[in-house]
Write a protein that holds these residues in place. Structure first.
Motif, PDB file in Angstrom:
ATOM      1  N   PHE A  15      47.474  53.212  33.976  1.00  0.00           N
ATOM      2  CA  PHE A  15      47.798  51.924  34.587  1.00  0.00           C
ATOM      3  C   PHE A  15      46.718  51.490  35.562  1.00  0.00           C
ATOM      4  O   PHE A  15      46.290  50.322  35.566  1.00  0.00           O
ATOM      5  N   LEU A  16      46.263  52.389  36.386  1.00  0.00           N
ATOM      6  CA  LEU A  16      45.234  52.047  37.374  1.00  0.00           C
ATOM      7  C   LEU A  16      43.924  51.648  36.690  1.00  0.00           C
ATOM      8  O   LEU A  16      43.256  50.697  37.106  1.00  0.00           O
ATOM      9  N   VAL A  17      43.568  52.363  35.634  1.00  0.00           N
ATOM     10  CA  VAL A  17      42.326  52.049  34.918  1.00  0.00           C
ATOM     11  C   VAL A  17      42.405  50.678  34.262  1.00  0.00           C
ATOM     12  O   VAL A  17      41.497  49.843  34.397  1.00  0.00           O
ATOM     13  N   TRP A  18      43.490  50.431  33.544  1.00  0.00           N
ATOM     14  CA  TRP A  18      43.647  49.149  32.861  1.00  0.00           C
ATOM     15  C   TRP A  18      43.779  47.997  33.854  1.00  0.00           C
ATOM     16  O   TRP A  18      43.228  46.919  33.645  1.00  0.00           O
ATOM     17  N   SER A  19      44.502  48.211  34.936  1.00  0.00           N
ATOM     18  CA  SER A  19      44.655  47.160  35.949  1.00  0.00           C
ATOM     19  C   SER A  19      43.311  46.804  36.574  1.00  0.00           C
ATOM     20  O   SER A  19      42.984  45.622  36.754  1.00  0.00           O
ATOM     21  N   GLY A  24      39.927  43.131  37.318  1.00  0.00           N
ATOM     22  CA  GLY A  24      38.577  42.952  37.825  1.00  0.00           C
ATOM     23  C   GLY A  24      37.778  41.960  37.007  1.00  0.00           C
ATOM     24  O   GLY A  24      37.059  41.109  37.562  1.00  0.00           O
ATOM     25  N   LEU A  25      37.896  42.028  35.686  1.00  0.00           N
ATOM     26  CA  LEU A  25      37.190  41.077  34.830  1.00  0.00           C
ATOM     27  C   LEU A  25      37.683  39.653  35.055  1.00  0.00           C
ATOM     28  O   LEU A  25      36.896  38.696  35.060  1.00  0.00           O
ATOM     29  N   LEU A 134      51.419  41.642  37.252  1.00  0.00           N
ATOM     30  CA  LEU A 134      51.434  41.221  38.652  1.00  0.00           C
ATOM     31  C   LEU A 134      50.066  41.443  39.305  1.00  0.00           C
ATOM     32  O   LEU A 134      49.584  40.602  40.073  1.00  0.00           O
ATOM     33  N   VAL A 135      49.447  42.574  38.985  1.00  0.00           N
ATOM     34  CA  VAL A 135      48.109  42.844  39.514  1.00  0.00           C
ATOM     35  C   VAL A 135      47.119  41.801  39.008  1.00  0.00           C
ATOM     36  O   VAL A 135      46.306  41.258  39.775  1.00  0.00           O
ATOM     37  N   CYS A 139      44.913  38.993  41.022  1.00  0.00           N
ATOM     38  CA  CYS A 139      43.449  38.902  40.912  1.00  0.00           C
ATOM     39  C   CYS A 139      43.026  37.490  40.519  1.00  0.00           C
ATOM     40  O   CYS A 139      42.085  36.922  41.102  1.00  0.00           O
ATOM     41  N   GLY A 140      43.718  36.901  39.535  1.00  0.00           N
ATOM     42  CA  GLY A 140      43.355  35.564  39.086  1.00  0.00           C
ATOM     43  C   GLY A 140      43.631  34.501  40.132  1.00  0.00           C
ATOM     44  O   GLY A 140      42.765  33.669  40.451  1.00  0.00           O
TER      45      GLY A 140
END
Length: 260
Positions: A15-19, A24-25, A134-135, A139-140
């Motif tokens: 989850f942390l990696v994908w989030s 980030g992108l 939600l993350v 970010c967006g």
């Protein structure tokens, strides 16, 4: 809720990696908008006139020169594909992973029903997918605020809601498929998500394939349709039904299958 907590802990790193990757992108893409703002009108005209390519990606309807049009084209595709792949991969390993890693014989000897095990796994899947979205929304939206753009926040929230529903549908379908497997189906998960995305492009290109709008969730999660306020009740209900059918089948089959 022991199984539920165990699945959340097991999926925390993924989850942390994908989030971080998807969110980030999205933030980077939004941050690039001001540098392109001066040439957006020319780019909008260019993209709108690219024929079938424009129609496939909704560029003939989106106003690429606006922050919402840019967001729907760039960030929407990142979250639409990344989120679907995450939901598919996570769901595909939920039930099949117990047999593939030979932990089913330990888990199922405890005084807990198979239905409860599968139900808690399904609940963990839903929580992980919602948390990812939600993350990404943070970010967006945070990126839009940081660059000082004024957006239609209601439209943006509706769009993110459609993307969340799409990912839950993909997750439900893969959860059902997972109950049929005896080890994780990485290729099957990626293939299903990719096939649904390709079907979304086809329905944009060929009016003779209108029936696909009730099959692929990328139809109702299309930025051009959401921002235009098109009536999407039929495809949304069909998508909810398919996702629920996949999840329900997974619960039913796992309860009766012969665990190796």
């Amino acid at each position: 809720m022991t199984v539920f907590r165990k699945e959340l802990r097991a999926g925390a790193v993924s989850f942390l990696v994908w989030s971080a990757a998807v969110g980030g992108l999205m933030a980077v893409c939004v941050g690039m908008y001001p540098s392109f703002a001066g040439s957006m009108d020319d780019m909008s005209a260019l993209f709108a006139g690219m024929g079938d390519f424009s129609a496939a990606f909704g560029l003939d309807k989106l106003q690429f020169g606006t922050i919402l049009g840019f967001y729907g084209t760039e960030c929407g595709n990142i979250l639409g594909l990344g989120g679907a792949f995450y939901a598919a991969l996570t769901a595909m390993g939920m039930l099949a992973g117990e047999e593939g890693s030979h932990t089913a014989e330990f888990l199922l000897t405890h005084p807990v029903s198979r239905l409860r095990v599968a139900g808690e796994k399904l609940a963990a899947l839903a929580v992980l997918v919602v948390a990812l979205n939600l993350v990404c929304l943070a970010c967006g939206a945070g990126g839009i605020l940081l660059i000082g753009e004024d957006a239609d926040w209601g439209g943006l929230l509706r769009y993110h809601g459609a993307l969340l529903l799409m990912q839950l549908e993909v997750g439900g379908l893969c959860f059902g498929l997972s109950s049929l497997l005896r080890r994780g189906g990485l290729g099957l998960a990626m293939g299903l998500a990719g096939l649904l995305y390709f079907a979304g492009l086809l329905v944009n290109l060929d009016q003779g394939l209108d029936w696909l709008r009730f099959v692929t969730p990328y139809y109702y999660a299309d930025a051009a349709r959401v921002f235009a306020g098109e009536g999407l009740a039929g495809p949304v209900l069909a998508g909810c039904g398919l996702g629920a059918l996949g999840a329900g089948f997974g619960l039913w089959w796992y309860r009766r299958k012969d665990i190796a």
